[in-house]
Design a protein around this motif. Structure first.
Motif, mmCIF file in Angstrom:
data_model
loop_
_atom_site.group_PDB
_atom_site.id
_atom_site.type_symbol
_atom_site.label_atom_id
_atom_site.label_comp_id
_atom_site.label_asym_id
_atom_site.label_seq_id
_atom_site.Cartn_x
_atom_site.Cartn_y
_atom_site.Cartn_z
ATOM 1 N N PRO A 1 -1.257 15.272 -1.429
ATOM 2 C CA PRO A 1 -1.093 13.945 -0.824
ATOM 3 C C PRO A 1 -2.378 13.375 -0.237
ATOM 4 N N VAL B 1 -4.295 11.709 -3.007
ATOM 5 C CA VAL B 1 -3.649 10.442 -3.358
ATOM 6 C C VAL B 1 -3.987 9.385 -2.305
ATOM 7 N N ASP B 2 -3.945 9.753 -1.039
ATOM 8 C CA ASP B 2 -4.277 8.809 0.035
ATOM 9 C C ASP B 2 -5.712 8.297 -0.099
ATOM 10 N N ARG C 1 1.258 4.179 -2.930
ATOM 11 C CA ARG C 1 1.154 5.610 -2.622
ATOM 12 C C ARG C 1 2.371 6.371 -3.132
ATOM 13 N N THR C 2 3.554 5.835 -2.901
ATOM 14 C CA THR C 2 4.787 6.487 -3.345
ATOM 15 C C THR C 2 4.824 6.615 -4.866
ATOM 16 N N LEU D 1 2.313 6.697 -6.925
ATOM 17 C CA LEU D 1 1.314 7.664 -7.387
ATOM 18 C C LEU D 1 1.741 9.093 -7.096
ATOM 19 N N LEU D 2 2.406 9.314 -5.983
ATOM 20 C CA LEU D 2 2.906 10.662 -5.695
ATOM 21 C C LEU D 2 3.956 11.081 -6.721
ATOM 22 N N ALA E 1 -6.284 3.199 -8.797
ATOM 23 C CA ALA E 1 -6.043 4.509 -8.174
ATOM 24 C C ALA E 1 -5.500 5.509 -9.180
ATOM 25 N N SER E 2 -4.663 5.048 -10.104
ATOM 26 C CA SER E 2 -4.145 5.928 -11.144
ATOM 27 C C SER E 2 -5.284 6.456 -12.020
ATOM 28 N N VAL F 1 -5.868 5.830 -3.041
ATOM 29 C CA VAL F 1 -5.247 4.551 -2.670
ATOM 30 C C VAL F 1 -6.186 3.761 -1.756
ATOM 31 N N ARG G 1 0.838 -1.208 0.000
ATOM 32 C CA ARG G 1 0.000 0.000 0.000
ATOM 33 C C ARG G 1 0.874 1.260 0.000
ATOM 34 N N GLN G 2 1.934 1.245 0.796
ATOM 35 C CA GLN G 2 2.848 2.388 0.849
ATOM 36 C C GLN G 2 3.582 2.552 -0.483
#
Length: 101
Positions: A52, A55-56, A40-41, A43-44, A83-84, A59, A36-37
């Motif tokens: 952020p 994005v969270d 997130r990274t 996507l950022l 998510a994208s 996700v 999951r992290q």
């Protein structure tokens, strides 16, 4: 015409060409949190102008969509793609509403 017969061994012996990376069991909670992290990274980095918090949310929604998936091995990849798409739609709509390109 071929004068001598030849044989070809088509079967690949286990471990002879690459390591077996198939999952042997469900991922651990720590592995899912790490995935999951990682999503997130990524996507950022892909959406540097996105806040952020947005994005969270994307996700969390993407992982929640696949919460009941029986095959957990592919959830991070599918969540990244979902998510994208969510972020593209949301940021595109936000850019269009503000008069941006």
């Amino acid at each position: 015409m071929i004068s001598s017969p030849f044989t070809v061994k088509w079967a690949v012996e286990p471990g002879s060409h690459c390591a077996d990376t198939r999952p042997v069991g469900p991922p651990t909670p720590a592995a899912e949190q790490h995935a999951r992290q990682d999503v997130r990274t990524r996507l950022l980095l892909r959406f540097p102008d996105a806040p952020p918090a947005v994005v969270d949310i994307a996700v969390a929604e993407a992982f929640a969509y696949f919460a009941d998936a029986r095959v957990r091995h592919y959830v991070p990849v599918l969540s990244l793609k979902r998510a994208s798409g969510l972020l593209s739609d949301r940021l595109g709509a936000r850019g269009a509403a503000s008069g941006g390109p």
